[in-house]
Design an enzyme around this catalytic site. Structure first.
Site, PDB file in Angstrom:
ATOM      1  N   ASN A 172       0.868  -1.182   0.000  1.00 30.22           N
ATOM      2  CA  ASN A 172       0.000   0.000   0.000  1.00 30.22           C
ATOM      3  C   ASN A 172       0.904   1.230   0.000  1.00 30.22           C
ATOM      4  OD1 ASN A 172      -1.839   2.029   0.516  1.00 30.22           O
ATOM      5  ND2 ASN A 172      -2.253   1.397   2.623  1.00 30.22           N
ATOM      6  N   TRP A 173       0.973   1.884  -1.148  1.00 29.01           N
ATOM      7  CA  TRP A 173       1.895   3.037  -1.258  1.00 29.01           C
ATOM      8  C   TRP A 173       1.317   4.287  -0.590  1.00 29.01           C
ATOM      9  CZ3 TRP A 173       4.195   3.050  -6.944  1.00 29.01           C
ATOM     10  CH2 TRP A 173       4.816   1.812  -7.170  1.00 29.01           C
ATOM     11  N   LYS A 174       0.058   4.227  -0.203  1.00 25.54           N
ATOM     12  CA  LYS A 174      -0.619   5.379   0.431  1.00 25.54           C
ATOM     13  C   LYS A 174      -0.452   6.620  -0.458  1.00 25.54           C
ATOM     14  CE  LYS A 174       0.279   3.329   4.901  1.00 25.54           C
ATOM     15  NZ  LYS A 174       0.150   3.467   6.327  1.00 25.54           N
ATOM     16  N   HIS A 187      -9.510   0.932   5.088  1.00 27.80           N
ATOM     17  CA  HIS A 187      -8.222   1.119   5.766  1.00 27.80           C
ATOM     18  C   HIS A 187      -8.433   2.028   6.978  1.00 27.80           C
ATOM     19  CE1 HIS A 187      -4.097   2.297   6.535  1.00 27.80           C
ATOM     20  NE2 HIS A 187      -3.731   1.229   5.842  1.00 27.80           N
ATOM     21  N   GLU A 217      -6.800   4.393   8.129  1.00 29.80           N
ATOM     22  CA  GLU A 217      -6.586   5.833   7.870  1.00 29.80           C
ATOM     23  C   GLU A 217      -7.836   6.459   7.271  1.00 29.80           C
ATOM     24  OE1 GLU A 217      -2.952   5.371   5.675  1.00 29.80           O
ATOM     25  OE2 GLU A 217      -1.927   4.784   7.527  1.00 29.80           O
ATOM     26  N   GLU A 224      -5.271  -5.380  10.692  1.00 33.06           N
ATOM     27  CA  GLU A 224      -4.260  -4.357  10.918  1.00 33.06           C
ATOM     28  C   GLU A 224      -4.537  -3.636  12.239  1.00 33.06           C
ATOM     29  OE1 GLU A 224      -2.364  -3.086   7.006  1.00 33.06           O
ATOM     30  OE2 GLU A 224      -4.123  -1.839   7.255  1.00 33.06           O
ATOM     31  N   GLY A 278       2.322   2.109  10.738  1.00 30.84           N
ATOM     32  CA  GLY A 278       3.212   3.253  10.566  1.00 30.84           C
ATOM     33  C   GLY A 278       3.925   3.678  11.840  1.00 30.84           C
ATOM     34  N   SER A 299       3.515  -2.170  10.358  1.00 37.13           N
ATOM     35  CA  SER A 299       4.968  -2.096  10.549  1.00 37.13           C
ATOM     36  C   SER A 299       5.697  -3.378  10.136  1.00 37.13           C
ATOM     37  CB  SER A 299       5.301  -1.705  11.990  1.00 37.13           C
ATOM     38  OG  SER A 299       4.811  -0.400  12.266  1.00 37.13           O
ATOM     39  N   GLY A 322       2.836  -1.204   4.285  1.00 35.05           N
ATOM     40  CA  GLY A 322       2.797   0.219   3.945  1.00 35.05           C
ATOM     41  C   GLY A 322       4.194   0.741   3.657  1.00 35.05           C
ATOM     42  N   GLY A 323       4.803   1.368   4.666  1.00 35.97           N
ATOM     43  CA  GLY A 323       6.099   2.040   4.500  1.00 35.97           C
ATOM     44  C   GLY A 323       7.150   1.214   3.753  1.00 35.97           C
TER      45      GLY A 323
HETATM   46  C1  PEP Z   1      -0.769  -0.071   5.927  1.00 37.79           C
HETATM   47  O1  PEP Z   1      -0.763   0.998   5.363  1.00 37.79           O
HETATM   48  O2  PEP Z   1      -1.727  -0.822   5.744  1.00 37.79           O
HETATM   49  C2  PEP Z   1       0.333  -0.438   6.808  1.00 37.79           C
HETATM   50  C3  PEP Z   1       0.278  -1.594   7.410  1.00 37.79           C
HETATM   51  O3  PEP Z   1       1.350   0.485   6.963  1.00 37.79           O
HETATM   52  P1  PEP Z   1       2.803   0.221   7.640  1.00 37.79           P
HETATM   53  O4  PEP Z   1       3.321  -1.076   7.034  1.00 37.79           O
HETATM   54  O5  PEP Z   1       3.619   1.404   7.230  1.00 37.79           O
HETATM   55  O6  PEP Z   1       2.599   0.098   9.095  1.00 37.79           O
END
Ligand code: PEP
Length: 252
Positions: free
Chosen positions: A9-11, A94, A96, A164, A170, A210, A231-232
């Protein structure tokens, strides 16, 4: 046998030229890794070019959101029909979006319905907040989120669920493999109650929060965890490749 999946997920990151560069860095290595479903979810504006870049490869494409109406006067929104033309997956619910855009269970439900209707494969995100976790309410929260998201939906197609924990997204503070395996086991049992045991055994449930190249093995080694939503670390070609490679090795 559930095929493991790693979805990136590049957000809200990467301009179009940065997206082209990132795909260029990942593509050769990623394409040759087997035994894992590899999905990347760039921002909407890069979907068309990324679709061209990955054409003929084993990499699948997903979007990060959609609107629940098919077309009309909804300035600035992206419709499921537009996405069905471009990609295979769509992330829905999600945390967010729940947190910053007030997405309720009812909205998530509408989005799921329309995604399934147009043939998109939803990646439904659920997970508890820190205070809910600390109050021992994780099971209650995830079952409530499942209930409201899936209310009245009989056919779930190739739905993927991502567990999640919000406190792990994040933050650099991932859950443990054991904790998330237990919660994912509970989610699977709840799916069996809402639908049936055979669907519950088929549906893929990912962990997200994470995930990095240093901890992915801890998650994908668990019996209930079918991969990760990343994500990151999905924005760094070498990290993402290592995550996918380790998953493929564990899948055997
Ligand atoms: C996500 O955006 O779904 C996520 C899990 O982010 P991160 O891996 O950065 O915690």
């Amino acid at each position: 046998m559930r095929v493991l999946m790693i979805a990136g997920n590049w957000k809200m990151n990467t301009t179009i030229s940065e997206a082209i560069e990132l795909v260029g860095e990942m593509l050769p290595g990623l394409d040759e890794i087997d035994g894992v479903e590899k999905v990347i979810c760039p921002p909407f504006i890069s979907l068309a070019i990324v679709k061209e870049l990955i054409k003929g490869s084993s990499i699948r494409l997903g979007a990060q959101n959609l609107y629940f109406e098919e077309k009309g006067a909804y300035t600035g929104e992206i419709s499921p029909l537009m996405l069905a033309d471009l990609c295979e997956f769509v992330i829905i619910g999600h945390s967010e979006r729940r947190q910053y855009f007030n997405e309720t269970g009812e909205i998530v439900n509408k989005k799921l319905r329309v995604a399934l209707k147009v043939g998109l494969k939803p990646i439904l995100c659920i997970g508890e907040r820190l205070e809910e976790n600390e109050a021992g309410r994780t099971e209650e929260v995830v079952t409530e989120q499942l209930g409201s998201s899936l209310a009245g939906i009989d056919y779930l197609g190739d739905l993927v669920i991502a567990y999640e924990p919000v406190w792990a997204i994040g933050t650099g503070k991932a859950a443990t493999g054991k904790q998330s395996n237990e919660t994912i086991g509970l989610i699977r049992s709840h799916i069996a109650k809402l639908y049936n045991e055979s669907f519950a055994q088929e549906v893929r449930i990912l962990y997200g929060g994470s995930v990095t190249a240093d901890n992915i093995a801890e998650f994908v080694q668990q019996s209930e965890i079918d991969g990760a939503l990343v994500g990151g670390a999905s924005l760094k070609a070498d990290q993402f490749l290592s995550i996918v490679k380790q998953t493929s090795e564990i899948a055997g």
